[in-house]
Design an enzyme around this catalytic site. Structure first.
Site, short mmCIF file in Angstrom:
data_model
loop_
_atom_site.label_atom_id
_atom_site.label_comp_id
_atom_site.label_asym_id
_atom_site.label_seq_id
_atom_site.Cartn_x
_atom_site.Cartn_y
_atom_site.Cartn_z
N TYR A 160 0.84 -1.20 0.00
CA TYR A 160 0.00 0.00 0.00
C TYR A 160 0.88 1.26 0.00
O TYR A 160 0.67 2.19 -0.78
CB TYR A 160 -0.95 0.01 1.21
CG TYR A 160 -1.70 1.31 1.31
CD1 TYR A 160 -2.76 1.58 0.45
CD2 TYR A 160 -1.32 2.29 2.22
CE1 TYR A 160 -3.42 2.80 0.48
CE2 TYR A 160 -1.97 3.51 2.26
CZ TYR A 160 -3.02 3.76 1.40
OH TYR A 160 -3.65 4.97 1.43
N ARG B 190 1.74 8.52 13.21
CA ARG B 190 1.35 9.78 13.86
C ARG B 190 -0.15 10.05 13.78
O ARG B 190 -0.77 10.53 14.73
CB ARG B 190 2.11 10.94 13.21
CG ARG B 190 1.78 12.32 13.76
CD ARG B 190 2.29 13.42 12.85
NE ARG B 190 1.64 13.37 11.54
CZ ARG B 190 2.00 14.09 10.48
NH1 ARG B 190 3.02 14.91 10.56
NH2 ARG B 190 1.35 13.98 9.33
N ARG C 127 -10.35 5.20 8.33
CA ARG C 127 -9.29 4.74 7.44
C ARG C 127 -8.31 3.93 8.28
O ARG C 127 -7.75 4.43 9.24
CB ARG C 127 -8.56 5.94 6.81
CG ARG C 127 -9.45 6.76 5.93
CD ARG C 127 -8.76 8.03 5.47
NE ARG C 127 -9.20 8.37 4.14
CZ ARG C 127 -8.58 8.01 3.03
NH1 ARG C 127 -7.46 7.34 3.09
NH2 ARG C 127 -9.07 8.34 1.85
N PHE D 43 16.37 19.14 -0.83
CA PHE D 43 14.98 18.78 -1.16
C PHE D 43 14.64 17.37 -0.64
O PHE D 43 13.57 17.14 -0.09
CB PHE D 43 14.78 18.87 -2.67
CG PHE D 43 13.48 18.31 -3.16
CD1 PHE D 43 12.29 18.98 -2.93
CD2 PHE D 43 13.45 17.11 -3.85
CE1 PHE D 43 11.08 18.46 -3.38
CE2 PHE D 43 12.24 16.58 -4.30
CZ PHE D 43 11.06 17.25 -4.06
C1 D9A Z 1 7.17 14.19 -1.61
CL1 D9A Z 1 6.92 15.53 -5.34
C2 D9A Z 1 5.80 14.03 -1.27
N1 D9A Z 1 5.41 13.66 0.03
C3 D9A Z 1 5.97 14.22 1.16
C4 D9A Z 1 7.02 15.30 0.98
O1 D9A Z 1 8.25 14.77 0.50
C5 D9A Z 1 8.23 13.87 -0.58
C6 D9A Z 1 4.81 14.29 -2.22
C7 D9A Z 1 5.15 14.73 -3.48
C8 D9A Z 1 6.48 14.93 -3.79
C9 D9A Z 1 7.50 14.66 -2.86
C10 D9A Z 1 9.65 13.73 -1.13
C11 D9A Z 1 10.55 14.79 -1.10
C12 D9A Z 1 11.85 14.61 -1.61
C13 D9A Z 1 12.28 13.38 -2.13
C14 D9A Z 1 11.39 12.32 -2.17
C15 D9A Z 1 10.06 12.48 -1.66
O2 D9A Z 1 11.73 11.08 -2.70
C16 D9A Z 1 13.00 10.88 -3.28
O3 D9A Z 1 9.13 11.47 -1.73
C17 D9A Z 1 9.37 10.20 -1.29
O4 D9A Z 1 5.63 13.89 2.28
C18 D9A Z 1 4.23 12.77 0.20
C19 D9A Z 1 4.55 11.23 0.21
C20 D9A Z 1 5.21 10.81 1.51
C21 D9A Z 1 3.22 10.50 0.09
C22 D9A Z 1 5.44 10.84 -0.95
C23 D9A Z 1 7.23 16.13 2.24
C24 D9A Z 1 5.96 16.89 2.67
N2 D9A Z 1 5.91 17.33 3.93
C25 D9A Z 1 4.72 17.95 4.53
C26 D9A Z 1 4.84 17.75 5.98
C27 D9A Z 1 3.66 17.05 6.55
O5 D9A Z 1 3.54 17.10 7.77
O6 D9A Z 1 2.87 16.47 5.78
O7 D9A Z 1 5.04 17.03 1.92
C28 D9A Z 1 4.63 19.42 4.33
O8 D9A Z 1 5.64 20.12 4.46
O9 D9A Z 1 3.50 19.89 4.08
#
Ligand code: D9A
Length: 384
Positions: free
Chosen positions: A140, A187, A197, A257
């Site tokens: 998933y 979390r 969910r 990044f």
């Molecule tokens: C990411 Cl293009 C995400 N996701 C994240 C953010 O980081 C990854 C969604 C779309 C993209 C990228 C990310 C960043 C850099 C390298 C990566 C990567 O891989 C090589 O993805 C693996 O969370 C969502 C998924 C985990 C589903 C992939 C970071 C982010 N942080 C949030 C913090 C929070 O509390 O949600 O989105 C934010 O700052 O709003």
């Protein structure tokens, strides 16, 4: 064209707070492609997330989203009024216009990942998200997060900023997504339970409760904490891959990044570990000052390894010795320490600097010092 761009970065800041700034710090070559990748995935997510849309309407959209992004003028108004990112889909034509301006190589990578993720989401929307085994849990998380890591790695290699090896190591890219996703799933237990969910695998929670909902009952507090720590242990299994992935990233803007979300995740996981608030309060978040400190420090592999060592020690000290995974977690923390000392020897010096800064408050991170105190309080309370 510039009008489209303004719109795009407006959508980005509306959908994510701190991550928007991290994307905007990327080199010019990757900024728009990654911004649009993010917005397109967010659009897909917003359709999947909305329980007010009937499945027979939702599923075709999920499956066709990779074609929709090529359709000039398309937008979507079927989201419920309370859906957080509703407006992004209402104005999705602006995202599509900008997507069509990208180099074809980036369009192809984005469309390919969108297709795979849409198919995965359609499958889980049909069958229901039924996470039985740990393998189901990994599968998933692969669809909703690991694929994002794969797509980004392909972009890094395609533009020549990184070696072809980055795109080739799909196992490591997948782990980058799994560590972030699993940290959020641990979390967000209460929020996800409220929305019905269920992401925690039965193979884990089934050892501590008959029904997942029982974990929040006050009489089950001890079992609930053991279960939570098992989820933390499961998420930690990806950390060595994360460090190996980050050690391959040579471009400075790509490195930050990639590294910033990961150091935020280890800090969050440390906060979540053995923390009963996960079952009583929504929105458990690291402090703003800690986030600022992490964003400033996550600049190179030695400092990032030091940050992981720093949190692995804090996390380890928070484990209740009576927890069934006390030893497992200790071993994993020890392995993280060992890998770092071996592969990133300069992390020792960085760790000393971080510790001195936190204790002396000289890095302007009194809040990080507060985290140390909070860790110590949590530690002492395990014996109370
Ligand atoms: C990411 Cl293009 C995400 N996701 C994240 C953010 O980081 C990854 C969604 C779309 C993209 C990228 C990310 C960043 C850099 C390298 C990566 C990567 O891989 C090589 O993805 C693996 O969370 C969502 C998924 C985990 C589903 C992939 C970071 C982010 N942080 C949030 C913090 C929070 O509390 O949600 O989105 C934010 O700052 O709003």
């Amino acid at each position: 064209m510039t009008i489209t761009k303004e719109k795009i970065y407006h959508h980005l800041t509306m959908t994510s707070r701190s991550f928007a700034a991290v994307i905007q710090d990327l080199d010019e070559e990757l900024k728009d492609p990654i911004c649009l990748f993010y917005l397109i995935l967010r659009g897909l997510d917003t359709i999947e997330d909305d329980m007010s849309i009937d499945l027979d309407i939702k599923i075709p959209y999920l499956k066709k989203f990779h074609e929709i992004i090529y359709q000039k003028g398309w937008n979507f108004t079927k989201n419920g009024p309370n859906e957080k990112d509703r407006q992004l889909l209402v104005e999705f034509d602006t995202v599509i216009d900008a997507f069509l301006c990208l180099k074809p190589a980036y369009q192809t990578i984005i469309a390919d990942i969108t297709k795979q993720m849409g198919d995965g989401m359609a499958h889980y929307a049909t069958a229901g998200i039924n996470v039985e085994t740990n393998a189901d849990y990994d599968e998933y998380c692969h669809y909703v997060a690991g694929l994002v890591g794969l797509g980004l790695s392909e972009m890094f290699s395609a533009c020549g900023f990184e070696s072809p090896m980055v795109a080739k190591r799909k196992d490591l890219s997948n782990s980058m997504g799994l560590f972030l996703q699993k940290t959020n799933i641990a979390r967000d237990f209460l929020e996800d339970l409220r929305d019905k969910r269920f992401f925690w695998p039965k193979e884990i929670w089934g050892r501590y409760a008959d029904r997942m909902e029982d974990l929040i009952k006050p009489e089950n507090q001890a079992k609930a904490l053991h279960c939570l720590d098992h989820m933390v242990f499961n998420a930690m299994s990806h950390i060595k891959d994360v460090l190996e992935y980050l050690s391959m990233i040579k471009n400075q803007s790509c490195f930050k990044f990639c590294a910033i979300p990961q150091v935020m995740a280890i800090a969050t996981l440390t906060l979540v570990h053995n923390n009963y608030k996960i079952y009583t309060h929504e929105n458990i978040k690291i402090r703003k000052g800690e986030t600022v400190w992490l964003m400033k420090e996550a600049v190179d592999i030695d400092t990032v390894a030091a940050i992981f060592r720093y949190y692995a020690r804090l996390l380890n000290n928070k484990t209740n010795p009576l927890d069934p995974h006390f030893i497992d977690i200790g071993v994993l923390c020890g392995e993280i320490e060992q890998v770092c000392v071996e592969r990133y020897p300069n992390s020792t010096e960085q760790l000393a600097r971080l510790n001195a800064g936190v204790l002396g408050g000289s890095t302007g991170s009194t809040l990080a010092a507060a985290a140390v105190v909070a860790g110590a309080v949590a530690f002492s309370s395990t014996f109370a």
